[in-house]
Design a protein around this motif. Structure first.
Motif, short mmCIF file in Angstrom:
data_model
loop_
_atom_site.label_atom_id
_atom_site.label_comp_id
_atom_site.label_asym_id
_atom_site.label_seq_id
_atom_site.Cartn_x
_atom_site.Cartn_y
_atom_site.Cartn_z
N THR A 131 0.83 -1.20 0.00
CA THR A 131 0.00 0.00 0.00
C THR A 131 0.87 1.25 0.00
O THR A 131 1.93 1.31 0.63
CB THR A 131 -0.93 0.02 1.23
N VAL A 132 0.40 2.28 -0.74
CA VAL A 132 1.03 3.61 -0.74
C VAL A 132 -0.09 4.64 -0.73
O VAL A 132 -1.24 4.34 -1.05
CB VAL A 132 1.94 3.81 -1.97
N THR A 133 0.26 5.87 -0.37
CA THR A 133 -0.78 6.90 -0.22
C THR A 133 -0.73 7.98 -1.28
O THR A 133 -1.53 8.92 -1.23
CB THR A 133 -0.65 7.56 1.17
N ASN A 134 0.17 7.88 -2.25
CA ASN A 134 0.24 8.91 -3.30
C ASN A 134 0.87 8.34 -4.56
O ASN A 134 1.48 7.27 -4.55
CB ASN A 134 1.02 10.14 -2.81
N GLY A 135 0.74 9.12 -5.64
CA GLY A 135 1.21 8.67 -6.93
C GLY A 135 2.71 8.52 -7.03
O GLY A 135 3.21 7.57 -7.65
N ASN A 136 3.46 9.43 -6.42
CA ASN A 136 4.93 9.36 -6.49
C ASN A 136 5.43 8.08 -5.83
O ASN A 136 6.33 7.41 -6.37
CB ASN A 136 5.55 10.58 -5.81
N ASP A 137 4.87 7.74 -4.65
CA ASP A 137 5.29 6.50 -3.98
C ASP A 137 4.87 5.28 -4.81
O ASP A 137 5.58 4.26 -4.81
CB ASP A 137 4.67 6.43 -2.59
N ALA A 138 3.74 5.38 -5.49
CA ALA A 138 3.29 4.27 -6.34
C ALA A 138 4.30 4.03 -7.47
O ALA A 138 4.65 2.88 -7.78
CB ALA A 138 1.91 4.57 -6.92
N VAL A 139 4.78 5.13 -8.07
CA VAL A 139 5.76 5.00 -9.15
C VAL A 139 7.06 4.38 -8.63
O VAL A 139 7.63 3.48 -9.26
CB VAL A 139 6.03 6.37 -9.80
N ASP A 140 7.53 4.85 -7.45
CA ASP A 140 8.77 4.30 -6.88
C ASP A 140 8.61 2.81 -6.58
O ASP A 140 9.50 2.00 -6.88
CB ASP A 140 9.13 5.05 -5.59
N ALA A 141 7.49 2.44 -5.96
CA ALA A 141 7.25 1.03 -5.62
C ALA A 141 7.18 0.18 -6.89
O ALA A 141 7.70 -0.94 -6.95
CB ALA A 141 5.95 0.90 -4.81
N PHE A 142 6.56 0.72 -7.92
CA PHE A 142 6.38 -0.01 -9.17
C PHE A 142 7.72 -0.25 -9.86
O PHE A 142 7.93 -1.30 -10.48
CB PHE A 142 5.43 0.78 -10.07
N LYS A 143 8.62 0.73 -9.76
CA LYS A 143 9.95 0.59 -10.38
C LYS A 143 10.79 -0.48 -9.69
O LYS A 143 11.62 -1.13 -10.33
CB LYS A 143 10.69 1.93 -10.34
#
Length: 517
Positions: A32-44
């Motif tokens: 789980t993440v709370t924002n788009g930037n963290d989602a991009v980092d996690a996805f990478k």
């Protein structure tokens, strides 16, 4: 269950704890993440099988995050979760290639269904399809031993094709093998049916299915009663399974008005079947009526040079009304483009006949060219090449143009093909025809268990150049070879697609009528 990793981005993730706990209990791993930037980092930094994105997050919105993630891994399924039901948001999401769309508040069942759809769909479909075929396998097995009529045989063949197309999407080789064996069993029984009934059909047409020489009288001419231009398109060598594949493309542009079938006459070869279609006559009748327009097998030269003449004569003889028509045979890309250019002029005709020879050329190329043989090494690959040709052909461009007009389109073929696997030895003289699935000649020596022999071809409305001329037709997946150079010919022709004989694939022909949407 294979380990499934999910990325869930939502600025109100705490409100979704119950959902996430349920997913953990079900064996899913949720990051789980709370924002788009963290989602991009996690996805990478991780490999995820599925992503849930809240549409309304601070900073990068869900749609902006989606665009970035799709740029990194376009094949990872992504689901937008939003409170916004406005149409423009949905359209923007679809334009951004979202895979699914959920409206808040979401419930656990919605989430589970979405996850299963994207992560377990292939397994679930595979299990369901295999189970359904196993049930139908038993039903088909019992039906094959019944005394089927020609309509029931067509139903059996269509059912087998349905399962062939369904099972080819699965990785279960055992199911493919079972189906292949069942098709072989069906062809064995179908041969017995044709052997028993074919001559009777030709002698007593009222007992017969719709045959090649009746197509125009029973299918085409009735369609000409109104003023709508009719395009009769014959794709040489197009089997029922190949038509099913290209139908998926055609269906985007046209409405299927009628899906039907007919039986090809014997031999299932262009000279006989296609001349019968365009003349409205059996081969024997063509030779008697138009002796200068029929070329026997034992004579050198092309055998289908008078198709336009035959169409005209059939219109005059049977339709007996004014009918402006055109005929075009397309054997090269350039000719297909020429037809495309003159389509506005063809709209002034009541009937337009287009013959496309690509699939026939493909089957022969598969025999002659090693590269094509590699590309079309089984039934599924053969269908795939056909679909690829159609998708990039002048024929599809022609259909797209016609789809914008008020027209009727009929798509059919003259005969199909079968992949041959078993050689059958034939001893014959030099005048015997060279076709691998049928032979016409004198003093033929053959294995009686592997052929349908016509000692008197006249009974089947076939030509008899000499008193002692006989026909033999290969059954199932046999093909004829001579004892001389036996191994060479077996190596050359084995597993190639041939026609002329008796099989479901060669004889039961698709006939589809389309109207514009």
């Amino acid at each position: 269950m294979q380990e499934v990793k999910i990325l869930w981005a939502d600025d109100e993730i705490d409100l979704l704890r119950a959902h996430i706990m349920l997913l953990n209990e079900k064996g899913y791993i949720v990051k789980t993440v709370t924002n788009g930037n963290d989602a991009v980092d996690a996805f990478k930094n991780n490999n995820f099988d599925l992503v849930f994105l809240d549409e309304n997050m601070p900073g990068l919105t869900g749609l902006e995050t989606l665009t970035i993630l799709k740029g990194l891994q376009p094949n990872t399924p992504m689901v937008l979760v939003t409170k916004n039901e406005e149409e423009h948001v949905m359209e923007e999401a679809i334009g951004s290639k979202i895979d699914d769309y959920l409206i808040k508040p979401v419930n656990p069942k919605q989430i589970l269904l979405t996850i299963k759809k994207f992560t377990e769909n292939k397994r679930l479909v595979s299990e369901k399809t295999s189970m359904a075929y196993q049930q139908d396998f038993r039903n088909l097995g019992m039906i094959l031993n019944d005394n089927l009529d020609h309509e029931q045989w067509a139903d059996v063949y269509k059912k087998l094709i349905y399962w062939e197309l369904s099972l080819e999407k699965l990785d279960d080789s055992s199911m493919h093998e079972i189906l292949t064996n069942q098709k072989s069993e069906a062809n064995m029984q179908f041969f017995k049916f044709i052997e028993k009934n074919y001559v009777k059909w030709m002698q007593k047409p009222e007992t017969a299915p719709l045959l090649s020489h009746e197509i125009f009288r029973k299918k085409v001419f009735p369609a000409l009663e109104d003023d709508t231009p009719t395009f009769f398109i014959l794709i040489d060598n197009l089997r029922y399974d190949q038509w099913k594949v290209i139908h998926e493309i055609i269906n985007e542009y046209f409405r299927l008005e009628e899906e039907s079938h007919y039986y090809s006459i014997l031999p299932t070869a262009t000279q006989y079947a296609r001349n019968a279609i365009f003349s409205g006559l059996t081969p024997l009748e063509i030779e008697k009526t138009f002796p200068n327009h029929w070329t026997n097998d034992d004579v050198e030269g092309a055998k289908n040079l008078h198709e336009e003449f035959f169409i005209e004569q059939q219109i005059n003889r049977i339709y007996r009304r004014e009918c402006k028509f055109s005929y075009h045979k397309i054997i090269a890309m350039e000719k297909g483009k020429e037809v495309l250019d003159i389509l506005p002029n063809l709209m002034n005709n009541k009937l337009n006949v287009l013959v496309y020879n690509f699939v026939d050329m493909l089957s022969h190329a598969r025999t002659d060219m090693a590269m094509i043989k590699e590309l079309a090494n089984d039934e599924a690959a053969y269908r795939s090449i056909t679909a690829s040709w159609f998708d990039h052909s002048p024929l599809l461009e022609t259909l797209k143009w016609l789809s914008q007009k008020k027209v009727k389109v009929m798509i059919t073929t003259d005969h199909g093909t079968i992949r041959v696997k078993r050689p059958s030895r034939v001893v014959a003289n030099r005048e015997t025809t060279s076709n691998l699935r049928y032979k016409q000649g004198k003093n033929l020596n053959y294995n009686e268990k592997e052929v349908f022999a016509l000692k008197n071809p006249l009974e089947a409305k076939l030509n008899r150049p000499h008193m002692n001329t006989n026909f033999i037709f290969a059954k199932e997946d046999y093909y004829f070879v001579y004892p001389n150079n036996y191994n060479h010919f077996v190596n050359y022709f084995n597993e190639t697609f041939q026609h002329g004989g008796i099989s479901l694939e060669e004889m039961i022909i698709p006939f589809a009528t389309y109207t514009t949407k």
